[in-house]
Design an enzyme around this catalytic site. Sequence first.
Site, PDB file in Angstrom:
ATOM      1  N   TYR A  93      50.877  36.506  89.396  1.00 37.70           N
ATOM      2  CA  TYR A  93      50.674  37.572  88.506  1.00 37.70           C
ATOM      3  C   TYR A  93      51.101  37.307  87.177  1.00 37.70           C
ATOM      4  O   TYR A  93      50.397  37.399  86.100  1.00 37.70           O
ATOM      5  CB  TYR A  93      51.057  39.065  89.064  1.00 37.70           C
ATOM      6  N   PHE A 145      27.128  36.783  64.507  1.00 33.24           N
ATOM      7  CA  PHE A 145      27.061  36.638  65.885  1.00 33.24           C
ATOM      8  C   PHE A 145      26.904  37.788  66.616  1.00 33.24           C
ATOM      9  O   PHE A 145      27.606  38.945  66.153  1.00 33.24           O
ATOM     10  CB  PHE A 145      27.718  35.725  66.653  1.00 33.24           C
ATOM     11  N   THR A 146      26.204  38.152  67.519  1.00 31.94           N
ATOM     12  CA  THR A 146      25.762  39.656  68.193  1.00 31.94           C
ATOM     13  C   THR A 146      27.187  40.361  68.512  1.00 31.94           C
ATOM     14  O   THR A 146      27.386  41.450  68.007  1.00 31.94           O
ATOM     15  CB  THR A 146      24.843  39.550  69.381  1.00 31.94           C
ATOM     16  N   ASP A 236      35.715  31.207  64.599  1.00 29.12           N
ATOM     17  CA  ASP A 236      35.121  31.350  66.007  1.00 29.12           C
ATOM     18  C   ASP A 236      34.946  29.968  66.307  1.00 29.12           C
ATOM     19  O   ASP A 236      33.982  29.241  66.001  1.00 29.12           O
ATOM     20  CB  ASP A 236      33.527  32.118  65.674  1.00 29.12           C
ATOM     21  N   LYS A 279      31.595  27.659  76.403  1.00 28.00           N
ATOM     22  CA  LYS A 279      30.673  26.433  75.947  1.00 28.00           C
ATOM     23  C   LYS A 279      31.453  25.249  75.768  1.00 28.00           C
ATOM     24  O   LYS A 279      31.642  24.595  76.706  1.00 28.00           O
ATOM     25  CB  LYS A 279      30.309  27.071  74.400  1.00 28.00           C
ATOM     26  N   ARG A 403      15.618  34.737  69.812  1.00 20.64           N
ATOM     27  CA  ARG A 403      16.942  34.986  68.502  1.00 20.64           C
ATOM     28  C   ARG A 403      16.311  35.491  67.399  1.00 20.64           C
ATOM     29  O   ARG A 403      16.021  34.635  66.369  1.00 20.64           O
ATOM     30  CB  ARG A 403      17.602  33.751  68.305  1.00 20.64           C
ATOM     31  N   PHE A 470      18.859  43.456  73.154  1.00 22.09           N
ATOM     32  CA  PHE A 470      18.208  42.161  73.471  1.00 22.09           C
ATOM     33  C   PHE A 470      18.389  41.709  75.004  1.00 22.09           C
ATOM     34  O   PHE A 470      17.448  41.353  75.514  1.00 22.09           O
ATOM     35  CB  PHE A 470      18.549  40.997  72.552  1.00 22.09           C
TER      36      PHE A 470
HETATM   37  N1  F0G Z   1      30.676  33.559  69.540  1.00 21.08           N
HETATM   38  C1  F0G Z   1      29.760  32.939  69.430  1.00 21.08           C
HETATM   39  C2  F0G Z   1      29.471  31.924  68.506  1.00 21.08           C
HETATM   40  C3  F0G Z   1      28.794  32.652  70.751  1.00 21.08           C
HETATM   41  O1  F0G Z   1      27.826  31.855  71.102  1.00 21.08           O
HETATM   42  C4  F0G Z   1      29.569  33.664  71.700  1.00 21.08           C
HETATM   43  C5  F0G Z   1      28.438  33.651  72.922  1.00 21.08           C
HETATM   44  C6  F0G Z   1      30.481  34.560  71.651  1.00 21.08           C
HETATM   45  C7  F0G Z   1      31.070  34.393  70.470  1.00 21.08           C
HETATM   46  C8  F0G Z   1      30.754  35.364  72.811  1.00 21.08           C
HETATM   47  O2  F0G Z   1      31.314  34.910  73.812  1.00 21.08           O
HETATM   48  O3  F0G Z   1      29.820  35.297  75.727  1.00 21.08           O
HETATM   49  O4  F0G Z   1      32.152  34.192  76.197  1.00 21.08           O
HETATM   50  O5  F0G Z   1      31.800  36.579  75.314  1.00 21.08           O
HETATM   51  N2  F0G Z   1      27.313  33.276  73.053  1.00 21.08           N
HETATM   52  C9  F0G Z   1      26.506  33.336  74.166  1.00 21.08           C
HETATM   53  C10 F0G Z   1      25.243  32.689  73.855  1.00 21.08           C
HETATM   54  C11 F0G Z   1      26.297  34.617  74.866  1.00 21.08           C
HETATM   55  O6  F0G Z   1      24.360  32.480  74.811  1.00 21.08           O
HETATM   56  O7  F0G Z   1      25.011  31.903  72.610  1.00 21.08           O
HETATM   57  P1  F0G Z   1      31.322  35.442  75.369  1.00 21.08           P
END
Ligand code: F0G
Length: 478
Positions: A93, A145-146, A236, A279, A403, A470
């Site tokens: 843990y 970014f979303t 990021d 990624k 997108r 989305f």
């Molecule tokens: N920042 C970027 C630039 C991303 O592309 C993503 C995720 C995140 C943050 C969030 O990270 O998914 O680990 O919580 N992108 C994915 C995509 C979902 O398909 O581009 P996460």
Amino acid sequence: MATTDSVDPMLEPRPGGRRMPRHRSWAEPFRIKVVEPIHLLGRAERARAMEEAGYNTFLLRSEDVFIDLLTDSGTSAMSDYQWAGMMLGDEAYAGSRNFYHLEDAVRTYYGYRHLVPTHQGRGAEHILSQVLVKAGDHVPGNMYFTTTRLHQELAGGTFHDVIVDEAHDPTSTHPFKGNVDLDKLRRLVDQVGAERVPYVSVAATVNMAGGQPISMENMRAVSEYCRSMGIRVILDATRAVENAYFIKVREPGWSEKSVAEILLQFCSLTDGCTMSGKKDALVNIGGWLAMNDDDLFDEARNMVVVYEGLHTYGGMAGRDMEAMARGIEESVQEDHIRARIGQVEYLGRHLVDEDVPIVLPIGGHAIFLDAKRFYPQIPQGEFPAQTLAAELYMDSGVRSMERGIVSAGRNPKTGDHNYPKLELVRLTLPRRVYTQAHMDVTWESVAELYAKRDEVRGLRMTYEPKYLRFFQARFERI
Ligand code: F0G
């Protein structure tokens, strides 16, 4: 069978009568040890699956997909070295040895002093936003970014796009379309006051712009300006290795440096980062927040225990942290990153040769089809990119992602759709997963859809979730 005097189109005569290849190919720096079977459903079954999924590729079952280019997130193939590391998970843990390996990898390759592990990128974004953003604050960034923007908004902040104009033009071939426009940034700070800007949110290889990098020169300028104003720069770092590769091949003065050296230098211009390890870092799950500031670390480390897990695992198993520590090491290897981006280029080149409208220059993790030019007859309010993603699946079982206007969501104040300039379909390449033949099936399908583009009509939204619509929105054909 080839004989000495057969004419191979790849071979042309050279002086001395010897035939030499016209060009030399690269190949992936790995061989395949384990395979996972995939199947192509029949055309009628694919049409039914798409209808049942409400014309949203996120709602398809993975088993119904042939080539899955939805995302490069968590979809990488791990190496034998990473899998071996999975067996060395220390599932204590507290104080897992794998945490210390991960901390070492982050210090060595990204250069930040403090590490706060999280279950994935948005866990890091949540903690960072809660710690730094106060109600009424403003957060400038090089395109949204979303999840990143949503966490800034949920913390009471307002996001402002300060990316260069070229980023919003899919035909501009500017080599660094991820750059921050310093005039836009200065204007915003002058207007709202530096004390209302907790940090500038800078993404490496900007996802929503088409995987477009930011140059070292621009990053340095942002850093110098922000330091002079007492504003933090938070990176990021999700695809920062890919960004480092583009600096190496596109920016004068960097070609002799290793990707690892460039990455370290790049991060040194920032005060901290959020990271989705799913990624660049070649793992299926995991993320982190890193910084140099002791006080910020204290607060973030305190908050992680509320939302993610103890500060030495943050929602990951010990084995996940080990796989990520090893993945980080592999991600900066020159031959790996060259082949990774080389595969994206291969797919993009073929689409360009077929005159298919895509975002240029070809980006790091994906090819982005320009749905506005692909289906000019479909108004943006009838979701051209959502339509194209559905058509592609029905044609060849290839799954892609919208997108465009669906991803852009609504303005939280007015409730209207955000109408982004970019209306794109992303064909995202998982790392080390698909072969050149999969790429050929993909571009051939897109090229055929482009030839038949006039026949297609748009979609109507029938269900809209409140957040990140989305993922779960449903549509029907008009
Ligand atoms: N920042 C970027 C630039 C991303 O592309 C993503 C995720 C995140 C943050 C969030 O990270 O998914 O680990 O919580 N992108 C994915 C995509 C979902 O398909 O581009 P996460």
